[in-house]
Design a protein around this motif. Structure first.
Motif: not given
Length: 482
Positions: A393-407
């Motif tokens: 779950l932490e990995a999923v939230w980390g991915f989601f956060s970084v994905y939006l930040l990159v966007f």
């Protein structure tokens, strides 16, 4: 870092990739389009470069480490995009500039489907075939194919597979040996392509169009041999076949593997991600259908046909078109575009953040709401009957956060090149999600964008294909530290 083994692998993979330049030569001879020289030249350059890289280190016999696997994956996609652009640069038609050729090549290999080319109908057959072939090769990931080959060369492949496979859990394998896993995936992929091509042919496409569109359909790519895309054929049967294979190809290939091995379809409907995915598609189709009928955009039958095809095409990040959804009324363009952020299922050829991540984020959010009511309760997050660990779950939230930040960072960078907000926002979303068509100036093609914007979007396509972290990890000091 084992640079010698990395160079050996890179040289081998380049030499293998050079072979893919030969089928377009055959197509050029068959249709006598006079562009065989572009592919013969590209074959020679790619083969020679790979040989020069491989020769000094051909005796190296070492296993890959995890860090080596990430570097090989990123290097190969970058190098592949560069060498894949050679035929597009040296051919007389379309004779693209460096940035346009690299953009088109990366768009094909990452199955994005964004194009800088107009007048596609008038392109030579060999160039048309090559564009579609790039998407087919990129669909399952050339690295997975390499995993099936590398063990025969004395090189372990699990690190490459873990770096390439999409989804939050990467350690699971369909079969005990990674070689068998890669082969199984490719057999399924090839079988779907053949059946899809036969379906298109029987539905009325020419053999050439059927083969080319089967490549981009199963790859969830979206390239077409016509400017009007699938709309060129104006056939409900062809659209239905296309919808079926877009959905099938955007589903976890692990489910297809078990369906083939167990001769059963029941496990599809027992899979939480698959059921959630069908729910998303069905809901968006119904909303789109109601909106098109309510606004009298089309008649009822045409509304149903357009809504089903375009929702599936955009939501699966394929990018085929039978209508210009960017000019649909109300909230429809925005809603369809947002659906592409979820994309396909994990371990599929679809892009986006993957449906399983969206499902886990929603379940985690619901758990936090329950915790407000029951602060001391232990509430596990489950997918089906299986509890999901907090680490995942932490990995999923980390991915989601970084994905939006990159966007956001890429959006600001594109705005800095002078693009308007709608074009910049949709261009980043379309390339990062490997969708292809966007809104505004990029609703049909990307040819009018400035060169700086195209380079930024090339990076976005790579990051989307490699799921962000595979590329970003190379920019951390810890990765290079001994």
């Amino acid at each position: 870092m084992r640079y010698r083994v990395i160079l050996r692998i890179l040289g081998i993979l380049l030499m293998v990739f050079s072979i893919t330049m030969l089928p377009p030569v055959v197509v050029s001879f068959l249709y006598d389009d006079g562009h065989d020289f572009a592919f013969i030249g590209a074959f020679a350059i790619t083969l020679a470069t790979g040989f020069v890289i491989w020769l000094p280190v051909y005796r190296v016999r070492e296993d890959l480490r995890t860090r080596d696997g990430f570097l090989v994956t990123v290097l190969f996609w970058v190098v592949l995009g560069l060498f894949g652009s050679i035929p597009l640069m040296i051919s007389e038609s379309p004779h693209l500039t460096v940035v346009d050729a690299v953009f088109e090549s990366l768009s094909g290999l990452t199955t994005t489907g964004a194009t800088v080319i107009t007048g596609i109908d008038s392109l030579p057959k060999s160039i048309l075939f090559y564009r579609q072939q790039l998407q087919w090769l990129g669909g399952m990931g050339i690295i997975v194919l390499a995993v099936a080959i590398l063990p025969m060369l004395g090189i372990g492949g699990m690190q490459l597979y873990r770096a390439e496979t999409p989804g939050p859990v990467k350690d699971s394998k369909l079969t005990p040996r990674i070689t068998e896993t890669a082969k199984a995936l490719w057999y399924i992929y090839l079988s779907l392509t053949i059946v899809c091509g036969l379906g298109f042919w029987l539905a009325g496409m020419t053999p050439f169009d059927a083969i080319c569109h089967s490549f981009s359909t199963v790859a969830i790519g979206g390239f077409s041999t016509h400017d009007a895309s699938i709309g060129y054929f104006d056939s409900a049967v062809i659209e239905a076949i296309c919808v079926f294979f877009m959905v099938v190809s955007s589903v976890n290939f692990g489910l297809h593997f078990f369906a083939w091995r167990q001769r059963s379809l029941l496990h599809y409907f027992e899979d939480p991600e698959f059921k959630f995915y069908l729910g998303i598609l069905s809901t968006i189709i119904l909303v789109t259908l109601f909106s098109l009928i309510a606004t009298s955009t089309y008649g009822p039958v045409e509304s149903f046909r357009k809504s089903v095809f375009m929702v599936v095409s955009v939501a699966t990040t394929t990018g085929f078109a039978t209508a210009d959804f960017a000019h649909w009324p109300a909230m429809l363009p925005f809603m369809l575009f947002i659906a592409a952020f979820a994309g396909g299922c994990a371990a599929s050829t679809g892009g986006g953040m993957k449906v399983i991540r969206i499902l886990l984020i929603l379940k985690q959010g619901y758990r936090e709401i329950l915790r407000l009511v029951h602060p001391n309760a232990v509430i596990p997050v489950k997918v089906g009957n299986k509890p999901i660990s907090d680490k995942v779950l932490e990995a999923v939230w980390g991915f989601f956060s970084v994905y939006l930040l990159v966007f956001v960072v890429m959006l600001i960078a594109l705005l800095g090149t002078g693009l308007d907000q709608i074009t910049a926002w949709s261009a980043v979303g379309a390339t990062l999600n490997n969708l292809g068509p966007g809104l505004g100036e990029v609703s049909t093609h990307y040819g009018e964008l400035n060169d700086t914007a195209k380079w930024i979007l090339c990076l976005a396509m790579l990051m989307g294909r490699l799921e962000v972290f595979t590329l970003l990890v190379l920019f951390t000091p810890a990765f290079w530290r001994r």
